[in-house]
Design an enzyme around this catalytic site. Structure first.
Site, PDB file in Angstrom:
ATOM      1  N   LEU A 286       0.839  -1.202   0.000  1.00  0.00           N
ATOM      2  CA  LEU A 286       0.000   0.000   0.000  1.00  0.00           C
ATOM      3  C   LEU A 286       0.877   1.257   0.000  1.00  0.00           C
ATOM      4  O   LEU A 286       2.060   1.192   0.327  1.00  0.00           O
ATOM      5  CB  LEU A 286      -0.900  -0.035   1.242  1.00  0.00           C
ATOM      6  CG  LEU A 286      -1.866  -1.228   1.249  1.00  0.00           C
ATOM      7  CD1 LEU A 286      -2.407  -1.497   2.651  1.00  0.00           C
ATOM      8  CD2 LEU A 286      -3.011  -0.989   0.265  1.00  0.00           C
ATOM      9  N   PRO A 287       0.282   2.416  -0.366  1.00  0.00           N
ATOM     10  CA  PRO A 287       1.118   3.610  -0.516  1.00  0.00           C
ATOM     11  C   PRO A 287       1.825   4.074   0.766  1.00  0.00           C
ATOM     12  O   PRO A 287       3.041   4.289   0.749  1.00  0.00           O
ATOM     13  CB  PRO A 287       0.134   4.678  -1.020  1.00  0.00           C
ATOM     14  CG  PRO A 287      -1.011   3.922  -1.615  1.00  0.00           C
ATOM     15  CD  PRO A 287      -1.094   2.645  -0.840  1.00  0.00           C
TER      16      PRO A 287
ATOM     17  N   THR B 298       6.256   0.872   2.315  1.00  0.00           N
ATOM     18  CA  THR B 298       7.241   1.642   3.090  1.00  0.00           C
ATOM     19  C   THR B 298       6.466   2.611   3.977  1.00  0.00           C
ATOM     20  O   THR B 298       5.784   3.506   3.459  1.00  0.00           O
ATOM     21  CB  THR B 298       8.177   2.436   2.163  1.00  0.00           C
ATOM     22  OG1 THR B 298       8.792   1.541   1.247  1.00  0.00           O
ATOM     23  CG2 THR B 298       9.248   3.157   2.965  1.00  0.00           C
TER      24      THR B 298
ATOM     25  N   LYS C 198      14.935   0.457   5.542  1.00  0.00           N
ATOM     26  CA  LYS C 198      14.413   0.903   4.235  1.00  0.00           C
ATOM     27  C   LYS C 198      14.440   2.438   4.132  1.00  0.00           C
ATOM     28  O   LYS C 198      14.777   3.013   3.093  1.00  0.00           O
ATOM     29  CB  LYS C 198      12.985   0.370   4.077  1.00  0.00           C
ATOM     30  CG  LYS C 198      12.185   0.949   2.935  1.00  0.00           C
ATOM     31  CD  LYS C 198      12.746   0.562   1.574  1.00  0.00           C
ATOM     32  CE  LYS C 198      11.962   1.228   0.452  1.00  0.00           C
ATOM     33  NZ  LYS C 198      12.616   1.102  -0.843  1.00  0.00           N
TER      34      LYS C 198
ATOM     35  N   LYS D  40       7.473  11.223   0.466  1.00  0.00           N
ATOM     36  CA  LYS D  40       6.962  10.574   1.686  1.00  0.00           C
ATOM     37  C   LYS D  40       8.106   9.883   2.437  1.00  0.00           C
ATOM     38  O   LYS D  40       8.270  10.039   3.643  1.00  0.00           O
ATOM     39  CB  LYS D  40       5.892   9.540   1.304  1.00  0.00           C
ATOM     40  CG  LYS D  40       5.405   8.695   2.458  1.00  0.00           C
ATOM     41  CD  LYS D  40       4.987   7.276   2.083  1.00  0.00           C
ATOM     42  CE  LYS D  40       5.894   6.490   1.206  1.00  0.00           C
ATOM     43  NZ  LYS D  40       5.780   5.055   1.203  1.00  0.00           N
TER      44      LYS D  40
HETATM   45  P1  NAD Z   1       0.996   2.667  -6.088  1.00  0.00           P
HETATM   46  O1  NAD Z   1       0.368   3.929  -5.652  1.00  0.00           O
HETATM   47  O2  NAD Z   1       1.322   2.433  -7.529  1.00  0.00           O
HETATM   48  O3  NAD Z   1       0.093   1.408  -5.598  1.00  0.00           O
HETATM   49  C1  NAD Z   1      -0.630   1.374  -4.399  1.00  0.00           C
HETATM   50  C2  NAD Z   1      -1.913   0.564  -4.637  1.00  0.00           C
HETATM   51  O4  NAD Z   1      -2.618   0.443  -3.392  1.00  0.00           O
HETATM   52  C3  NAD Z   1      -2.875   1.236  -5.628  1.00  0.00           C
HETATM   53  O5  NAD Z   1      -3.223   0.307  -6.645  1.00  0.00           O
HETATM   54  C4  NAD Z   1      -4.079   1.617  -4.765  1.00  0.00           C
HETATM   55  O6  NAD Z   1      -5.310   1.565  -5.463  1.00  0.00           O
HETATM   56  C5  NAD Z   1      -4.008   0.551  -3.673  1.00  0.00           C
HETATM   57  N1  NAD Z   1      -4.724   0.924  -2.450  1.00  0.00           N
HETATM   58  C6  NAD Z   1      -4.669   2.089  -1.754  1.00  0.00           C
HETATM   59  N2  NAD Z   1      -5.467   2.038  -0.669  1.00  0.00           N
HETATM   60  C7  NAD Z   1      -6.045   0.816  -0.694  1.00  0.00           C
HETATM   61  C8  NAD Z   1      -6.999   0.156   0.146  1.00  0.00           C
HETATM   62  N3  NAD Z   1      -7.518   0.759   1.227  1.00  0.00           N
HETATM   63  N4  NAD Z   1      -7.378  -1.092  -0.168  1.00  0.00           N
HETATM   64  C9  NAD Z   1      -6.872  -1.713  -1.268  1.00  0.00           C
HETATM   65  N5  NAD Z   1      -5.976  -1.146  -2.108  1.00  0.00           N
HETATM   66  C10 NAD Z   1      -5.581   0.105  -1.828  1.00  0.00           C
HETATM   67  O7  NAD Z   1       2.321   2.525  -5.191  1.00  0.00           O
HETATM   68  P2  NAD Z   1       3.610   1.586  -5.474  1.00  0.00           P
HETATM   69  O8  NAD Z   1       4.590   2.309  -6.317  1.00  0.00           O
HETATM   70  O9  NAD Z   1       3.133   0.216  -5.861  1.00  0.00           O
HETATM   71  O10 NAD Z   1       4.234   1.554  -3.999  1.00  0.00           O
HETATM   72  C11 NAD Z   1       3.657   0.793  -2.929  1.00  0.00           C
HETATM   73  C12 NAD Z   1       4.590   0.891  -1.729  1.00  0.00           C
HETATM   74  O11 NAD Z   1       5.890   0.374  -2.080  1.00  0.00           O
HETATM   75  C13 NAD Z   1       4.821   2.340  -1.229  1.00  0.00           C
HETATM   76  O12 NAD Z   1       4.887   2.340   0.160  1.00  0.00           O
HETATM   77  C14 NAD Z   1       6.165   2.703  -1.857  1.00  0.00           C
HETATM   78  O13 NAD Z   1       6.839   3.686  -1.091  1.00  0.00           O
HETATM   79  C15 NAD Z   1       6.885   1.355  -1.840  1.00  0.00           C
HETATM   80  N6  NAD Z   1       7.917   1.163  -2.873  1.00  0.00           N
HETATM   81  C16 NAD Z   1       7.702   1.536  -4.172  1.00  0.00           C
HETATM   82  C17 NAD Z   1       8.723   1.331  -5.115  1.00  0.00           C
HETATM   83  C18 NAD Z   1       8.549   1.723  -6.558  1.00  0.00           C
HETATM   84  O14 NAD Z   1       9.554   1.703  -7.298  1.00  0.00           O
HETATM   85  N7  NAD Z   1       7.340   2.059  -7.009  1.00  0.00           N
HETATM   86  C19 NAD Z   1       9.938   0.722  -4.731  1.00  0.00           C
HETATM   87  C20 NAD Z   1      10.085   0.327  -3.405  1.00  0.00           C
HETATM   88  C21 NAD Z   1       9.079   0.545  -2.480  1.00  0.00           C
END
Ligand code: NAD
Length: 298
Positions: free
Chosen positions: A65-66, A96, A171, A246
């Site tokens: 999740l975000p 994260t 992290k 964030k």
């Molecule tokens: P994103 O915003 O693309 O995906 C998050 C998903 O969560 C979305 O599809 C959203 O609809 C869903 N969501 C939100 N609230 C929800 C709920 N209540 N119930 C169900 N689904 C829900 O984000 P991301 O890039 O996939 O990143 C996710 C996490 O991983 C974050 O914490 C980010 O910091 C971490 N992260 C991302 C990356 C990257 O390269 N994108 C790398 C490492 C870590």
């Protein structure tokens, strides 16, 4: 293992869930975005209409999740995960978030006989797709061993950082470093270009010199220098700039709590916040390169 529930199918969660399916596991998915769910059901996942429905009867639950507030509501809210799973279920949160929220979810899970680990990842969207992510796990040794058996299907390096919350601390330190490295890489490439250098030539030189770093090697922020990067795809996909801001904010909170000096992290946070304030929050974080270019146009 009869069933894995996967919640949060965004840039990272979708490719991670796909790798669980590829491993032949029975995966039930849920996301607020129906298109994200449809992409996974087309590949053989079953889908649920709510968090509660997705996690009922699951042996393992993975969330991606975000930010902290999403984890808090999905785990601790009414009809959330803790209310809906059986004792003995293993919960793995790969988002994260701030270490305090991870510890609090872990403590409340333990009170109900539910196992929890924080397992944030490094490696980006490419690593998620290739199944080569690094997982940084916080939790008891017993929970770590159990989690590793699942995480092996999505990652290559799986570290045990310490107790609940320790994965998030490690992290946050890593991503503060990444934010600083990306800022510096954008700055150096832009300086070279403003002084007549070809960014590809400059990148090749720095890759064999002491300025070499992960952003330069795998994630060049200048469009056209490297194929298959967000920079060469209009800064779409990848790791959103607002998520980097964030993470840098989480690093600053940790710095305040421990009275630690983090001047470079603080500057990087301000750069990304300024960039996001100009409407770039949903672009990949390497779009900070455009911020430097705009300063030269002014
Ligand atoms: P994103 O915003 O693309 O995906 C998050 C998903 O969560 C979305 O599809 C959203 O609809 C869903 N969501 C939100 N609230 C929800 C709920 N209540 N119930 C169900 N689904 C829900 O984000 P991301 O890039 O996939 O990143 C996710 C996490 O991983 C974050 O914490 C980010 O910091 C971490 N992260 C991302 C990356 C990257 O390269 N994108 C790398 C490492 C870590």
């Amino acid at each position: 293992m009869d069933k894995i529930a996967f919640i949060g199918l965004g840039n990272m969660g979708a490719p991670m869930a796909k790798n669980l399916l590829k491993a032949g596991l029975n995966v039930e998915v849920f996301d607020l975005n129906p298109n994200a769910v449809a992409e996974l059901t087309a590949l053989g996942a079953s889908s649920a209409d709510s968090v509660q429905q997705a996690v009922q009867g699951a042996d393992v639950v993975v969330t991606m999740l975000p930010a902290s507030q999403h984890v808090q509501s999905v785990y601790l809210g009414q009809y959330g995960i803790l209310d809906s799973v059986d004792a003995g279920t293993l919960l793995i949160d790969s988002s994260t978030i701030d270490p305090a929220t991870a510890r609090s979810v872990g403590e409340q899970a333990e009170l109900r006989g539910i196992s929890f680990v924080d397992a944030p990842v490094s490696g980006g969207v490419a690593g998620a797709a290739a199944g080569t992510l690094t997982f940084i796990v916080g939790g008891s040794q017993e929970n770590f061993v159990q989690a590793k058996a699942v995480l092996n299907h999505m990652g290559k390096n799986i570290f045990h950082a310490g107790d609940a919350g320790a994965g998030q601390v490690a992290k946050i330190c890593n991503n503060m470093m990444l934010g600083i490295l990306m800022s510096g890489t954008c700055e150096a490439l832009n300086l070279g270009m403003e002084n007549g250098l070809d960014p590809k030539v400059l990148s090749d030189i720095m890759l064999q010199s002491s300025g070499r770093n992960w952003a330069l090697e795998l994630y060049n922020p200048c469009p056209g220098v490297m194929e298959n990067t967000p920079a060469s795809n209009g800064y779409q996909g990848g790791f959103m700039s607002q998520l980097m801001a964030k993470d840098l904010g989480l690093a600053m909170e940790a710095a305040v709590a421990s009275q630690t000096s983090t001047p470079m992290g603080s500057l990087a946070r301000n750069l990304f916040n300024f960039h996001n304030g100009q409407g770039n929050g949903q672009k990949d974080f390497s779009s900070l390169f455009e911020f430097y270019q705009k300063q030269n146009q002014a």
